[in-house]
Design a protein around this motif. Structure first.
Motif, PDB file in Angstrom:
ATOM      1  N   THR A   7      14.696  22.596  63.851  1.00 49.78           N
ATOM      2  CA  THR A   7      16.331  23.175  64.744  1.00 49.78           C
ATOM      3  C   THR A   7      16.157  23.125  65.638  1.00 49.78           C
ATOM      4  OG1 THR A   7      16.690  24.884  63.371  1.00 49.78           O
ATOM      5  CG2 THR A   7      17.328  23.887  62.200  1.00 49.78           C
ATOM      6  N   CYS A   8      17.113  22.535  66.544  1.00 51.35           N
ATOM      7  CA  CYS A   8      17.731  22.729  67.496  1.00 51.35           C
ATOM      8  C   CYS A   8      18.179  24.448  67.693  1.00 51.35           C
ATOM      9  CB  CYS A   8      18.719  22.432  68.470  1.00 51.35           C
ATOM     10  SG  CYS A   8      20.297  22.591  67.868  1.00 51.35           S
ATOM     11  N   SER A   9      18.959  24.872  67.054  1.00 50.07           N
ATOM     12  CA  SER A   9      19.477  26.435  66.860  1.00 50.07           C
ATOM     13  C   SER A   9      20.212  27.146  68.593  1.00 50.07           C
ATOM     14  CB  SER A   9      17.832  27.500  66.629  1.00 50.07           C
ATOM     15  OG  SER A   9      17.975  27.064  65.155  1.00 50.07           O
ATOM     16  N   GLU A  54       6.437  15.847  55.425  1.00 54.14           N
ATOM     17  CA  GLU A  54       7.871  14.587  55.686  1.00 54.14           C
ATOM     18  C   GLU A  54       8.376  15.782  57.523  1.00 54.14           C
ATOM     19  OE1 GLU A  54      11.683  12.825  53.703  1.00 54.14           O
ATOM     20  OE2 GLU A  54       9.860  14.021  52.097  1.00 54.14           O
ATOM     21  N   VAL A  55       9.093  15.596  57.877  1.00 56.77           N
ATOM     22  CA  VAL A  55       9.491  16.496  58.780  1.00 56.77           C
ATOM     23  C   VAL A  55      11.531  15.685  59.462  1.00 56.77           C
ATOM     24  CG1 VAL A  55       9.299  17.417  61.479  1.00 56.77           C
ATOM     25  CG2 VAL A  55       7.400  16.984  60.016  1.00 56.77           C
ATOM     26  N   ILE A  56      12.100  17.021  58.943  1.00 53.37           N
ATOM     27  CA  ILE A  56      13.513  15.938  59.405  1.00 53.37           C
ATOM     28  C   ILE A  56      14.030  17.168  60.673  1.00 53.37           C
ATOM     29  CG2 ILE A  56      15.596  16.346  58.324  1.00 53.37           C
ATOM     30  CD1 ILE A  56      14.642  16.277  56.028  1.00 53.37           C
ATOM     31  N   VAL A  57      13.771  16.704  62.069  1.00 54.02           N
ATOM     32  CA  VAL A  57      14.370  16.821  62.531  1.00 54.02           C
ATOM     33  C   VAL A  57      16.852  17.478  62.823  1.00 54.02           C
ATOM     34  CG1 VAL A  57      14.842  17.062  65.345  1.00 54.02           C
ATOM     35  CG2 VAL A  57      12.758  16.611  64.651  1.00 54.02           C
ATOM     36  N   LEU A  58      16.655  18.148  63.151  1.00 56.77           N
ATOM     37  CA  LEU A  58      18.438  19.103  63.172  1.00 56.77           C
ATOM     38  C   LEU A  58      18.905  19.068  64.354  1.00 56.77           C
ATOM     39  CD1 LEU A  58      21.247  18.803  61.083  1.00 56.77           C
ATOM     40  CD2 LEU A  58      19.703  20.544  60.305  1.00 56.77           C
ATOM     41  N   GLY A  60      22.071  19.402  66.981  1.00 56.35           N
ATOM     42  CA  GLY A  60      23.188  19.912  67.383  1.00 56.35           C
ATOM     43  C   GLY A  60      24.260  19.218  67.581  1.00 56.35           C
ATOM     44  N   CYS A  61      23.776  18.382  68.283  1.00 54.31           N
ATOM     45  CA  CYS A  61      24.465  17.339  69.680  1.00 54.31           C
ATOM     46  C   CYS A  61      23.797  16.880  70.169  1.00 54.31           C
ATOM     47  CB  CYS A  61      25.001  17.815  70.636  1.00 54.31           C
ATOM     48  SG  CYS A  61      24.194  18.760  72.064  1.00 54.31           S
ATOM     49  N   THR A  62      24.360  15.653  70.560  1.00 54.16           N
ATOM     50  CA  THR A  62      23.217  14.319  71.233  1.00 54.16           C
ATOM     51  C   THR A  62      22.711  14.912  72.575  1.00 54.16           C
ATOM     52  OG1 THR A  62      25.114  13.267  72.530  1.00 54.16           O
ATOM     53  CG2 THR A  62      24.762  12.942  70.479  1.00 54.16           C
ATOM     54  N   ASP A  63      22.149  15.774  72.604  1.00 59.66           N
ATOM     55  CA  ASP A  63      21.282  16.614  73.588  1.00 59.66           C
ATOM     56  C   ASP A  63      19.854  16.322  73.684  1.00 59.66           C
ATOM     57  OD1 ASP A  63      23.384  17.243  75.830  1.00 59.66           O
ATOM     58  OD2 ASP A  63      23.282  19.432  75.490  1.00 59.66           O
ATOM     59  N   CYS A  64      20.210  17.192  71.916  1.00 57.23           N
ATOM     60  CA  CYS A  64      18.748  16.469  70.929  1.00 57.23           C
ATOM     61  C   CYS A  64      17.536  16.915  71.458  1.00 57.23           C
ATOM     62  CB  CYS A  64      17.981  14.826  70.907  1.00 57.23           C
ATOM     63  SG  CYS A  64      18.993  13.893  70.521  1.00 57.23           S
ATOM     64  N   CYS A  65      17.651  18.441  71.608  1.00 60.50           N
ATOM     65  CA  CYS A  65      17.073  19.662  72.010  1.00 60.50           C
ATOM     66  C   CYS A  65      16.075  19.830  71.536  1.00 60.50           C
ATOM     67  CB  CYS A  65      17.208  20.747  72.454  1.00 60.50           C
ATOM     68  SG  CYS A  65      18.572  20.618  73.558  1.00 60.50           S
ATOM     69  N   ALA A  66      15.766  19.848  70.100  1.00 59.54           N
ATOM     70  CA  ALA A  66      14.696  19.470  69.001  1.00 59.54           C
ATOM     71  C   ALA A  66      14.065  18.495  69.031  1.00 59.54           C
ATOM     72  CB  ALA A  66      15.165  19.701  67.673  1.00 59.54           C
ATOM     73  N   GLU A  67      14.902  17.418  68.815  1.00 61.53           N
ATOM     74  CA  GLU A  67      13.700  15.966  68.605  1.00 61.53           C
ATOM     75  C   GLU A  67      12.918  16.279  70.296  1.00 61.53           C
ATOM     76  OE1 GLU A  67      14.177  11.767  67.110  1.00 61.53           O
ATOM     77  OE2 GLU A  67      15.311  12.571  69.705  1.00 61.53           O
ATOM     78  N   LYS A  68      13.578  16.498  71.408  1.00 63.49           N
ATOM     79  CA  LYS A  68      12.383  16.434  72.767  1.00 63.49           C
ATOM     80  C   LYS A  68      11.454  17.122  72.401  1.00 63.49           C
ATOM     81  CE  LYS A  68      16.654  15.230  75.401  1.00 63.49           C
ATOM     82  NZ  LYS A  68      17.222  15.569  76.362  1.00 63.49           N
ATOM     83  N   GLY A  74       4.104  15.851  70.793  1.00 65.92           N
ATOM     84  CA  GLY A  74       3.218  14.732  70.182  1.00 65.92           C
ATOM     85  C   GLY A  74       3.473  14.433  69.124  1.00 65.92           C
ATOM     86  N   PHE A  75       4.549  14.994  68.376  1.00 63.48           N
ATOM     87  CA  PHE A  75       5.067  14.366  67.272  1.00 63.48           C
ATOM     88  C   PHE A  75       6.324  13.159  67.212  1.00 63.48           C
ATOM     89  CE2 PHE A  75       2.514  18.146  66.546  1.00 63.48           C
ATOM     90  CZ  PHE A  75       1.747  17.487  65.532  1.00 63.48           C
ATOM     91  N   ARG A  76       6.740  12.436  65.932  1.00 60.80           N
ATOM     92  CA  ARG A  76       7.836  12.267  65.701  1.00 60.80           C
ATOM     93  C   ARG A  76       8.611  12.358  64.688  1.00 60.80           C
ATOM     94  NH1 ARG A  76       9.182   6.100  67.665  1.00 60.80           N
ATOM     95  NH2 ARG A  76       9.974   6.974  65.981  1.00 60.80           N
ATOM     96  N   PRO A  77       9.817  12.958  64.528  1.00 55.42           N
ATOM     97  CA  PRO A  77      10.185  13.175  62.858  1.00 55.42           C
ATOM     98  C   PRO A  77      10.122  11.878  62.149  1.00 55.42           C
ATOM     99  CG  PRO A  77      11.602  12.513  64.391  1.00 55.42           C
ATOM    100  CD  PRO A  77      10.874  12.657  65.496  1.00 55.42           C
ATOM    101  N   ASP A  78      10.363  12.198  60.818  1.00 55.17           N
ATOM    102  CA  ASP A  78      10.226  11.320  59.823  1.00 55.17           C
ATOM    103  C   ASP A  78      12.180  10.579  59.775  1.00 55.17           C
ATOM    104  OD1 ASP A  78       7.556  10.860  58.947  1.00 55.17           O
ATOM    105  OD2 ASP A  78       8.133  12.448  58.110  1.00 55.17           O
ATOM    106  N   HIS A  79      13.116  11.672  60.066  1.00 54.28           N
ATOM    107  CA  HIS A  79      14.334  11.984  60.147  1.00 54.28           C
ATOM    108  C   HIS A  79      15.364  12.652  61.062  1.00 54.28           C
ATOM    109  CE1 HIS A  79      14.047  10.011  56.209  1.00 54.28           C
ATOM    110  NE2 HIS A  79      12.787  11.421  55.746  1.00 54.28           N
ATOM    111  N   HIS A  80      15.662  11.680  62.198  1.00 57.58           N
ATOM    112  CA  HIS A  80      16.426  12.941  62.819  1.00 57.58           C
ATOM    113  C   HIS A  80      17.745  12.567  62.049  1.00 57.58           C
ATOM    114  CE1 HIS A  80      17.824  12.812  67.080  1.00 57.58           C
ATOM    115  NE2 HIS A  80      17.831  14.611  66.607  1.00 57.58           N
TER     116      HIS A  80
END
Length: 113
Positions: A7-9, A54-58, A60-68, A74-80
């Motif tokens: 989570t971005c939290s 499995e990895v899920i990124v959650l 809060g907004c389109t800044d996508c801090c957690a995904e970044k 060096g990882f990609r989530p299975d779901h975002h």
């Protein structure tokens, strides 16, 4: 193997919402999730994701801090999932509403596994 939830939290209402949703999921499905806050650092991602099925990124907004942060490690989530893309309005420091937590939790639970 539990699902790793990142989570971005953040400090905005939608960022706080990701924390609240993660806590709700941990309570409802004990042992079903491992929770990592994006601000914990990339070393934590490596430890938690290495063995994850499995990895899920959650975010809060389109800044996508957690995904970044995950990408930096060096990882990609299975779901975002992005709270603002599932109908939650980003509203500064507003309090998180129960109905919003439920909406995000249900979105996570509906992810195809």
């Amino acid at each position: 193997m539990p699902i790793t939830l990142i989570t971005c939290s953040g400090v905005s209402n939608t960022g706080k919402l990701t924390t609240q949703a993660a806590l709700a999921l941990l309570q409802r499905r004990p042992g079903g999730y491992v929770w990592v806050r994006a601000h914990q650092g990339t070393e934590t991602f490596a430890d938690e994701i290495e063995d994850a099925d499995e990895v899920i990124v959650l975010d809060g907004c389109t800044d996508c801090c957690a995904e970044k942060k995950l990408a930096e490690a060096g990882f990609r989530p299975d779901h975002h999932l992005v709270a603002t893309e599932i109908g939650i309005t980003k509203n500064g420091m507003a309090d998180v509403q129960f109905v919003e937590i439920e909406k995000v939790v249900n979105s996570v639970l509906q992810v195809k596994r």
